[in-house]
Every structure is written in C-alpha cells, then in structure tokens.
Design a protein around this motif. Structure first.
Motif, PDB file in Angstrom:
ATOM      1  N   GLU A 242      -2.647 -22.129  14.099  1.00  0.00           N
ATOM      2  CA  GLU A 242      -2.928 -20.918  13.313  1.00  0.00           C
ATOM      3  C   GLU A 242      -2.337 -19.679  13.983  1.00  0.00           C
ATOM      4  O   GLU A 242      -1.723 -18.842  13.310  1.00  0.00           O
ATOM      5  CB  GLU A 242      -4.436 -20.736  13.131  1.00  0.00           C
ATOM      6  CG  GLU A 242      -5.073 -21.754  12.222  1.00  0.00           C
ATOM      7  CD  GLU A 242      -6.588 -21.641  12.154  1.00  0.00           C
ATOM      8  OE1 GLU A 242      -7.144 -22.137  11.164  1.00  0.00           O
ATOM      9  OE2 GLU A 242      -7.202 -21.069  13.081  1.00  0.00           O
ATOM     10  N   ASP A 243      -2.494 -19.565  15.291  1.00  0.00           N
ATOM     11  CA  ASP A 243      -1.952 -18.416  16.016  1.00  0.00           C
ATOM     12  C   ASP A 243      -0.431 -18.361  15.927  1.00  0.00           C
ATOM     13  O   ASP A 243       0.147 -17.284  15.743  1.00  0.00           O
ATOM     14  CB  ASP A 243      -2.381 -18.446  17.485  1.00  0.00           C
ATOM     15  CG  ASP A 243      -3.859 -18.144  17.678  1.00  0.00           C
ATOM     16  OD1 ASP A 243      -4.514 -17.641  16.728  1.00  0.00           O
ATOM     17  OD2 ASP A 243      -4.372 -18.424  18.789  1.00  0.00           O
ATOM     18  N   ALA A 244       0.222 -19.506  16.066  1.00  0.00           N
ATOM     19  CA  ALA A 244       1.685 -19.536  15.979  1.00  0.00           C
ATOM     20  C   ALA A 244       2.145 -19.114  14.579  1.00  0.00           C
ATOM     21  O   ALA A 244       3.083 -18.320  14.444  1.00  0.00           O
ATOM     22  CB  ALA A 244       2.207 -20.939  16.297  1.00  0.00           C
TER      23      ALA A 244
ATOM     24  N   GLN B  65       9.900 -14.281  23.328  1.00  0.00           N
ATOM     25  CA  GLN B  65       9.202 -14.976  22.250  1.00  0.00           C
ATOM     26  C   GLN B  65      10.148 -15.996  21.629  1.00  0.00           C
ATOM     27  O   GLN B  65      11.265 -15.656  21.242  1.00  0.00           O
ATOM     28  CB  GLN B  65       8.756 -13.982  21.168  1.00  0.00           C
ATOM     29  CG  GLN B  65       7.773 -12.957  21.654  1.00  0.00           C
ATOM     30  CD  GLN B  65       7.535 -11.876  20.625  1.00  0.00           C
ATOM     31  OE1 GLN B  65       8.443 -11.429  19.932  1.00  0.00           O
ATOM     32  NE2 GLN B  65       6.287 -11.453  20.507  1.00  0.00           N
TER      33      GLN B  65
ATOM     34  N   LYS C  61       0.515 -17.211  12.344  1.00  0.00           N
ATOM     35  CA  LYS C  61       0.256 -15.776  12.181  1.00  0.00           C
ATOM     36  C   LYS C  61       1.284 -14.947  12.966  1.00  0.00           C
ATOM     37  O   LYS C  61       1.744 -13.908  12.486  1.00  0.00           O
ATOM     38  CB  LYS C  61      -1.159 -15.429  12.648  1.00  0.00           C
ATOM     39  CG  LYS C  61      -2.248 -15.959  11.739  1.00  0.00           C
ATOM     40  CD  LYS C  61      -3.621 -15.677  12.354  1.00  0.00           C
ATOM     41  CE  LYS C  61      -4.738 -16.356  11.612  1.00  0.00           C
ATOM     42  NZ  LYS C  61      -6.039 -16.145  12.272  1.00  0.00           N
ATOM     43  N   HIS C  62       1.612 -15.405  14.146  1.00  0.00           N
ATOM     44  CA  HIS C  62       2.590 -14.700  14.978  1.00  0.00           C
ATOM     45  C   HIS C  62       3.949 -14.648  14.281  1.00  0.00           C
ATOM     46  O   HIS C  62       4.591 -13.590  14.235  1.00  0.00           O
ATOM     47  CB  HIS C  62       2.698 -15.383  16.341  1.00  0.00           C
ATOM     48  CG  HIS C  62       3.757 -14.815  17.220  1.00  0.00           C
ATOM     49  ND1 HIS C  62       3.638 -13.584  17.819  1.00  0.00           N
ATOM     50  CD2 HIS C  62       4.962 -15.313  17.578  1.00  0.00           C
ATOM     51  CE1 HIS C  62       4.742 -13.345  18.519  1.00  0.00           C
ATOM     52  NE2 HIS C  62       5.542 -14.378  18.393  1.00  0.00           N
TER      53      HIS C  62
ATOM     54  N   GLY D 293      -6.429 -23.951  16.363  1.00  0.00           N
ATOM     55  CA  GLY D 293      -6.313 -22.533  16.678  1.00  0.00           C
ATOM     56  C   GLY D 293      -4.922 -22.151  17.161  1.00  0.00           C
ATOM     57  O   GLY D 293      -4.403 -21.085  16.813  1.00  0.00           O
ATOM     58  N   GLU D 294      -4.309 -23.008  17.954  1.00  0.00           N
ATOM     59  CA  GLU D 294      -2.953 -22.743  18.445  1.00  0.00           C
ATOM     60  C   GLU D 294      -1.946 -22.752  17.297  1.00  0.00           C
ATOM     61  O   GLU D 294      -1.027 -21.929  17.256  1.00  0.00           O
ATOM     62  CB  GLU D 294      -2.559 -23.767  19.504  1.00  0.00           C
ATOM     63  CG  GLU D 294      -3.316 -23.624  20.810  1.00  0.00           C
ATOM     64  CD  GLU D 294      -3.049 -24.768  21.768  1.00  0.00           C
ATOM     65  OE1 GLU D 294      -2.916 -24.474  22.975  1.00  0.00           O
ATOM     66  OE2 GLU D 294      -2.986 -25.940  21.332  1.00  0.00           O
TER      67      GLU D 294
END
Length: 126
Positions: free
Chosen positions: A56-58, A40, A60-61, A53-54
């Motif tokens: 937002e995902d990054a 990661q 949140k991750h 979305g990408e």
C-alpha cells in the motif's frame, strides 16, 4: 482532473512497477529502472514476506510522485490493494494491471476495464 495536480502526459515521465521478482526483473532488464536524485526507485519488488502495508505504501508513493506517468502492477498484487486502486480516479498516473508468470490475467477484475465498460454500450460499436 489531471490538471488539478498539475500533471499531464509529459515527455520524460517514468513507468513504475509493483510486481513479483520475475516481472520487475524483466522490466529492469528492458531498461525501465530508474533511481532519481532523491534515491527513489521506480519499482517495488513484492516477495512472500512483503506486508500488505508495504505494498500500500509503495502504491501511494508512486501515485504521489510527479515523475510517474504509469503504474504497472501484477493483477494478483492489485487484488490485495483493490480498495486503493478503485479509489484512484486520476488519469495520470494511469494504473495498469498485468499478468505475472504464475498468475493469469482476469479482465473481469481489471479496474480500468470495469470503468471502460460503463462508458460504452453495445450499440456504440454497431
């Protein structure tokens, strides 16, 4: 609330970056880049074709990772996910908005500065 998740500002915590290519490259050249044993990365490059979305995902991750102490994000990118940034109330990881080469910093948009303004009054500084 950081204790709720067992998080504290411990040595060895990482700085994560969500930014345009120039911002990420600058920090990576400064030695901030890291790839952990799970492969990661602690950075996410936002390009013209990167979807909301990408991003937002990054974000949140990075918030969910226990080895991240600070998430730095270009302010113009933060504006796209402002709803997520405003929901984040934990002190760790801290979310810091930074300018990019092409976009100036606007303190009126910074979520941390907005919260700090609510904590103090003008009389506190007299």
């Amino acid at each position: 609330m950081a204790a709720k998740h067992g998080r504290s500002a411990k040595p060895g915590r990482l700085l994560a970056i969500i930014g345009d290519e120039d911002t990420c490259t600058g920090f990576l050249l400064g030695g901030v880049g890291e790839v952990n044993v799970k492969r990661q990365k602690n950075f996410f490059v936002v390009r013209k074709d990167t979807t909301l979305g990408e991003i937002e995902d990054a974000f949140k991750h990075f918030l969910a990772r226990n080895d991240i102490a600070i998430v730095m994000i270009n302010q113009h990118i933060a504006d796209e996910i402002r709803h997520l940034i405003d929901k984040h109330r934990e002190s760790i990881p801290a979310v810091l908005e930074v300018p990019s080469k092409d976009q100036p910093y606007d303190p009126a948009k910074d979520s941390i500065l907005k919260r700090a303004k609510g904590m103090f009054s003008a009389e506190d500084f007299r």
